[in-house]
Design a protein around this motif. Sequence first.
Motif, mmCIF file in Angstrom:
data_model
loop_
_atom_site.group_PDB
_atom_site.id
_atom_site.type_symbol
_atom_site.label_atom_id
_atom_site.label_comp_id
_atom_site.label_asym_id
_atom_site.label_seq_id
_atom_site.Cartn_x
_atom_site.Cartn_y
_atom_site.Cartn_z
ATOM 1 N N GLY A 111 51.872 21.458 58.838
ATOM 2 C CA GLY A 111 51.911 22.266 60.047
ATOM 3 C C GLY A 111 53.203 23.074 60.131
ATOM 4 N N GLU A 112 54.077 22.900 59.160
ATOM 5 C CA GLU A 112 55.356 23.638 59.133
ATOM 6 C C GLU A 112 55.577 24.153 57.721
ATOM 7 O OE1 GLU A 112 58.145 20.641 60.211
ATOM 8 O OE2 GLU A 112 56.822 19.973 61.823
ATOM 9 N N SER A 113 56.638 24.960 57.565
ATOM 10 C CA SER A 113 56.905 25.473 56.226
ATOM 11 C C SER A 113 57.716 24.471 55.406
ATOM 12 C CB SER A 113 57.621 26.817 56.305
ATOM 13 O OG SER A 113 58.790 26.674 57.071
ATOM 14 N N ALA A 114 58.552 23.685 56.077
ATOM 15 C CA ALA A 114 59.338 22.697 55.331
ATOM 16 C C ALA A 114 58.428 21.572 54.859
ATOM 17 C CB ALA A 114 60.445 22.138 56.218
ATOM 18 N N ARG A 115 58.510 21.211 53.590
ATOM 19 C CA ARG A 115 57.653 20.169 53.064
ATOM 20 C C ARG A 115 58.502 19.177 52.265
ATOM 21 N NH1 ARG A 115 52.544 20.593 52.769
ATOM 22 N NH2 ARG A 115 52.526 19.395 50.851
ATOM 23 N N THR A 116 58.682 17.986 52.800
ATOM 24 C CA THR A 116 59.354 16.942 52.021
ATOM 25 C C THR A 116 58.496 15.688 52.087
ATOM 26 O OG1 THR A 116 60.591 16.306 53.999
ATOM 27 C CG2 THR A 116 61.719 17.741 52.415
ATOM 28 N N HIS A 117 58.383 15.026 50.980
ATOM 29 C CA HIS A 117 57.588 13.802 50.926
ATOM 30 C C HIS A 117 58.290 12.810 50.023
ATOM 31 C CE1 HIS A 117 54.297 15.705 52.994
ATOM 32 N NE2 HIS A 117 54.502 16.758 52.243
ATOM 33 N N GLU A 118 57.966 11.535 50.206
ATOM 34 C CA GLU A 118 58.572 10.531 49.337
ATOM 35 C C GLU A 118 58.157 10.832 47.893
ATOM 36 O OE1 GLU A 118 55.453 7.227 50.726
ATOM 37 O OE2 GLU A 118 55.727 9.195 51.650
ATOM 38 N N PRO A 119 59.004 10.511 46.922
ATOM 39 C CA PRO A 119 58.666 10.826 45.531
ATOM 40 C C PRO A 119 57.512 9.957 45.042
ATOM 41 C CG PRO A 119 60.699 9.552 45.644
ATOM 42 C CD PRO A 119 60.307 9.855 47.060
ATOM 43 N N TYR A 120 56.780 10.471 44.075
ATOM 44 C CA TYR A 120 55.673 9.720 43.481
ATOM 45 C C TYR A 120 56.255 8.648 42.561
ATOM 46 C CZ TYR A 120 51.028 9.003 41.494
ATOM 47 O OH TYR A 120 49.829 8.469 41.097
ATOM 48 N N HIS A 121 55.495 7.593 42.342
ATOM 49 C CA HIS A 121 56.048 6.433 41.634
ATOM 50 C C HIS A 121 56.253 6.657 40.132
ATOM 51 C CE1 HIS A 121 52.257 5.215 39.720
ATOM 52 N NE2 HIS A 121 51.675 5.572 40.841
ATOM 53 N N ARG A 122 55.758 7.777 39.613
ATOM 54 C CA ARG A 122 55.861 7.997 38.170
ATOM 55 C C ARG A 122 56.265 9.446 37.941
ATOM 56 N NH1 ARG A 122 50.472 6.528 36.525
ATOM 57 N NH2 ARG A 122 50.010 8.699 36.978
ATOM 58 N N SER A 123 57.116 9.692 36.969
ATOM 59 C CA SER A 123 57.589 11.059 36.742
ATOM 60 C C SER A 123 56.487 11.906 36.120
ATOM 61 C CB SER A 123 58.804 11.052 35.816
ATOM 62 O OG SER A 123 58.380 10.796 34.481
ATOM 63 N N THR A 124 56.634 13.205 36.273
ATOM 64 C CA THR A 124 55.676 14.148 35.681
ATOM 65 C C THR A 124 55.624 13.969 34.166
ATOM 66 O OG1 THR A 124 56.232 15.652 37.475
ATOM 67 C CG2 THR A 124 55.088 16.607 35.578
ATOM 68 N N ALA A 125 56.780 13.837 33.574
ATOM 69 C CA ALA A 125 56.838 13.704 32.110
ATOM 70 C C ALA A 125 56.136 12.425 31.655
ATOM 71 C CB ALA A 125 58.290 13.703 31.635
ATOM 72 N N ALA A 126 56.361 11.343 32.369
ATOM 73 C CA ALA A 126 55.737 10.072 31.996
ATOM 74 C C ALA A 126 54.223 10.165 32.110
ATOM 75 C CB ALA A 126 56.268 8.949 32.887
ATOM 76 N N THR A 127 53.771 10.855 33.126
ATOM 77 C CA THR A 127 52.326 11.034 33.315
ATOM 78 C C THR A 127 51.727 11.821 32.149
ATOM 79 O OG1 THR A 127 52.552 10.915 35.708
ATOM 80 C CG2 THR A 127 50.601 12.041 34.849
ATOM 81 N N LEU A 128 52.386 12.882 31.782
ATOM 82 C CA LEU A 128 51.868 13.701 30.678
ATOM 83 C C LEU A 128 51.894 12.933 29.357
ATOM 84 C CD1 LEU A 128 53.494 17.067 31.777
ATOM 85 C CD2 LEU A 128 51.036 16.590 31.631
ATOM 86 N N GLU A 129 52.883 12.070 29.200
ATOM 87 C CA GLU A 129 52.930 11.245 27.981
ATOM 88 C C GLU A 129 51.723 10.306 27.918
ATOM 89 O OE1 GLU A 129 56.748 9.276 27.777
ATOM 90 O OE2 GLU A 129 57.722 11.255 27.785
ATOM 91 N N ILE A 130 51.354 9.768 29.068
ATOM 92 C CA ILE A 130 50.171 8.889 29.106
ATOM 93 C C ILE A 130 48.932 9.647 28.640
ATOM 94 C CG2 ILE A 130 48.577 7.696 30.663
ATOM 95 C CD1 ILE A 130 51.117 6.977 32.356
ATOM 96 N N ILE A 131 48.776 10.856 29.153
ATOM 97 C CA ILE A 131 47.581 11.639 28.780
ATOM 98 C C ILE A 131 47.592 11.952 27.286
ATOM 99 C CG2 ILE A 131 46.281 13.768 29.201
ATOM 100 C CD1 ILE A 131 46.349 11.656 31.527
ATOM 101 N N GLU A 132 48.741 12.337 26.781
ATOM 102 C CA GLU A 132 48.803 12.668 25.352
ATOM 103 C C GLU A 132 48.480 11.432 24.505
ATOM 104 O OE1 GLU A 132 52.221 14.820 24.097
ATOM 105 O OE2 GLU A 132 51.389 15.175 22.100
ATOM 106 N N GLU A 133 48.973 10.296 24.919
ATOM 107 C CA GLU A 133 48.676 9.065 24.180
ATOM 108 C C GLU A 133 47.169 8.740 24.276
ATOM 109 O OE1 GLU A 133 50.541 7.574 22.101
ATOM 110 O OE2 GLU A 133 49.034 6.019 21.679
ATOM 111 N N ALA A 134 46.600 8.973 25.458
ATOM 112 C CA ALA A 134 45.156 8.731 25.625
ATOM 113 C C ALA A 134 44.354 9.640 24.700
ATOM 114 C CB ALA A 134 44.747 8.961 27.077
ATOM 115 N N VAL A 135 44.800 10.870 24.544
ATOM 116 C CA VAL A 135 44.105 11.793 23.638
ATOM 117 C C VAL A 135 44.166 11.255 22.213
ATOM 118 C CG1 VAL A 135 44.160 14.118 22.644
ATOM 119 C CG2 VAL A 135 44.513 13.799 25.106
#
Lengths: 466, 466
Positions: B159-183
């Motif tokens: 409802g506002e322009s400012a957007r802050t949220h708690e960080p996600y439990h896993r980093s972007t890089a770690a997530t992409l590594e999982i996908i690459e390993e799954a491939v």
Amino acid sequence: MVSFTIQNVLIAASDDYATVDVQIVDGAIAAIAPNLPVIGTVIDGKNKLLLPGFFNAHTHSSEMWQRGIMSVLPLELWLAELYDFAPLDTEQVYLSALGTAVETLLSGGTSVVDHLVLIPGLELETIATATRAYREVGIRAFIAPLIQDESLSAGIPSGESARTHEPYHRSTAATLEIIEEAVRQFHRPDEGVNILVAPTGIQLCSNALFAGCIELSDRYNLCRHSHLLETRAQEKLAQEKYGCTAVEHLKRIGFLSDRTTLAHCVWLNDADIAILAETQSTVVHNPLSNLRLGSGIAPILKYRQAGVNVTFGCDGASSNDSQDLLEAIKMGSILHNITDSDYQHWITPRQAVEMASLGGAKGLNLADNLGSLSVGKQADLVLYDLTNLSLLPRTDPIGLLVLGRPNNVVDSVWVNGKQIVADGKVTTINVDELRQELFNRSQWETKRKSETVAQIEAHYRTVMGL
Amino acid sequence: MVSFTIQNVLIAASDDYATVDVQIVDGAIAAIAPNLPVIGTVIDGKNKLLLPGFFNAHTHSSEMWQRGIMSVLPLELWLAELYDFAPLDTEQVYLSALGTAVETLLSGGTSVVDHLVLIPGLELETIATATRAYREVGIRAFIAPLIQDESLSAGIPSGESARTHEPYHRSTAATLEIIEEAVRQFHRPDEGVNILVAPTGIQLCSNALFAGCIELSDRYNLCRHSHLLETRAQEKLAQEKYGCTAVEHLKRIGFLSDRTTLAHCVWLNDADIAILAETQSTVVHNPLSNLRLGSGIAPILKYRQAGVNVTFGCDGASSNDSQDLLEAIKMGSILHNITDSDYQHWITPRQAVEMASLGGAKGLNLADNLGSLSVGKQADLVLYDLTNLSLLPRTDPIGLLVLGRPNNVVDSVWVNGKQIVADGKVTTINVDELRQELFNRSQWETKRKSETVAQIEAHYRTVMGL
């Protein structure tokens, strides 16, 4: 009359479930509580859910013969195609009534309101045939002979104020005589067969026909049934014909009452809705045919908020194209979530079950006798097998039943205490023979060309602004 | 590899039907014509209809554990409830993947796109488990591990322009590594198992995650899958987040392509639709969950008119609440008749079949190999029993299948020429054991209280103007 006791069965209890025994004595529910003494036969209710039977509160059984093949057309053109290819005989009427009853039973229905298309010249024979079929199956039947006294072309707005159409093949008086004779011969509420007065709708009926139906309804204590404002074309037509809405007109002539069920009710305004509430009329929601024919979404959430009683129908199988009541209940529930962004108004699975059972009973003036698991009510009951894959894993049984896509989950059905489905099979007729008959009397074919559609399509497109 | 010949089977031929023999040699369709010489095993096709297998082009298999019990809520609150009660283990993942595969097969599907919810900390194990389940059943699997890098609260407009949220439990890089390993470990297209890059959607993913997915897709030749504009809230969110529509943003960052399938696509404007057409992206229509969650009606007729490829999905069973593909196809066809009064635009049953088969194959970049009964294509085939009561009387078989409510009509299924359903039964796994496991690991219960819903509901109602 047989008595029996269902043991250890799951039933809905306020917002929860309870495991109970249910005693049925002489066709009525005698007791519901845990650990009851056994009366009569024992039925094992373990891992099963017991619900009151649902009402298939609007259908046209003989449309089963054209399901799957009707073109994708709006109602007015679809009807023209339907009638071009509907040269029915009474044997077909018999078989499609059986088929409608079987599909209704195996999807949780114990009552069917058949807005029965009559074979011209064989009207009483048609009614007799459907009566025989429903008696054989044992489903509770509400036979509503479909009558009109104007020809099909009268059902499309003319786009002008002058309205002339070819005369209908049977006089209003002759039609009413048929209905009265049907009442004398077949109306046996105590035996589960009821005749209703059932004018097609304002689009094809004169005021005289409505008046005659009201008179018969009052004299013989008959329920009333009609289509109402299924399409935008009918909304236009009512203005042309009466200079007011169809609901205002029906109120004025006295057709609306607490034993009047009205199929579709898609194109009503807020004042119309208030009239339905005031007259205690019942809306029969047929979500599938309303989508299939592009008729629109009936404002069901508004009806509920206004206190209008609502129940569900499959409508004829040519516009559905099935007679699965659970499918109609699911779609008739979730469809409305897109019409109101406030989810607090959405229909819950338990509300849907009540609409399908008690809602139907109310509309047919039988709420004291049917529609809920209550001591003293007649035993129109359905037992569902909760170990079926389509109802697993175990979560909320009513949620699974209403929101899922159950397959073969009806284990047992009783109507007035008589068991007519056991172990998932109809016990009163031979369904394999029925299948064979339906197979032998039909053939695979593709789209047909309707001459009437070809004749009226240009006019329809013009009037509807297409 | 086995070869076989289906004799005297009905197939769709232009606007009609033909009775033919179909030869399958080494997993591919070798010939389609009357009176072919027998190669391999003979399959009796008499009174049966043969169609290409359909694609269940968007689902979340583990949602089967909560079907039937989720409150009637819009997506954003529904998700909060879903995650409050989703402490899955890999055994549950295994069983619900089996269940999803079985229900898909028995409703005409031969391929499933599983937007697979990953157990935190057991991501690769989750993917391994689903892979194992689908390999055991033999269904063609497109496993699309559901990834995000923003926390759930980021998915609701502020409802506002400012957007802050708690960080996600896993980093972007770690997530992409999982996908690459799954491939590396599981992507075996020739064996019927495919890994897709599948960011949840713009509502929960950073640009960096999208960029990483695009890079993996290009490097390993992977299809791309994502949710897109399922709700009005997401439409608002995209404007907050990007200052443009979600589709414009996805085009700009290069995610849209001829091997990109996008689930839902309810809230797109005409310019967005033109972008989907231009990029040859595929819309996966999930009509049942869109109704159940009150998300809206996707403008499917507009997509078709704009030349956008459309196919069907069941979506996860918690928002459906089934995995019956025929139900999704029926509703995904007839629902749109109320969005356009010109019936000449409505979807016909034959068009629906093509959307469900070839439409799915196109979206997964496999139109040369799958999606139609064509000589040279792989034999992903479904044989329907036309003597079933729900497909009688005999009229137009495809009309009955798509517009009716078929029950137990799938007789046989082959994937890549291997038979995995025969006589209506899955032959590769023990479905009774599966039922027993699903039964044992669950219990009947009623509505639960979600703490997260209680926390976020007031904010949701304010932002959405309720």
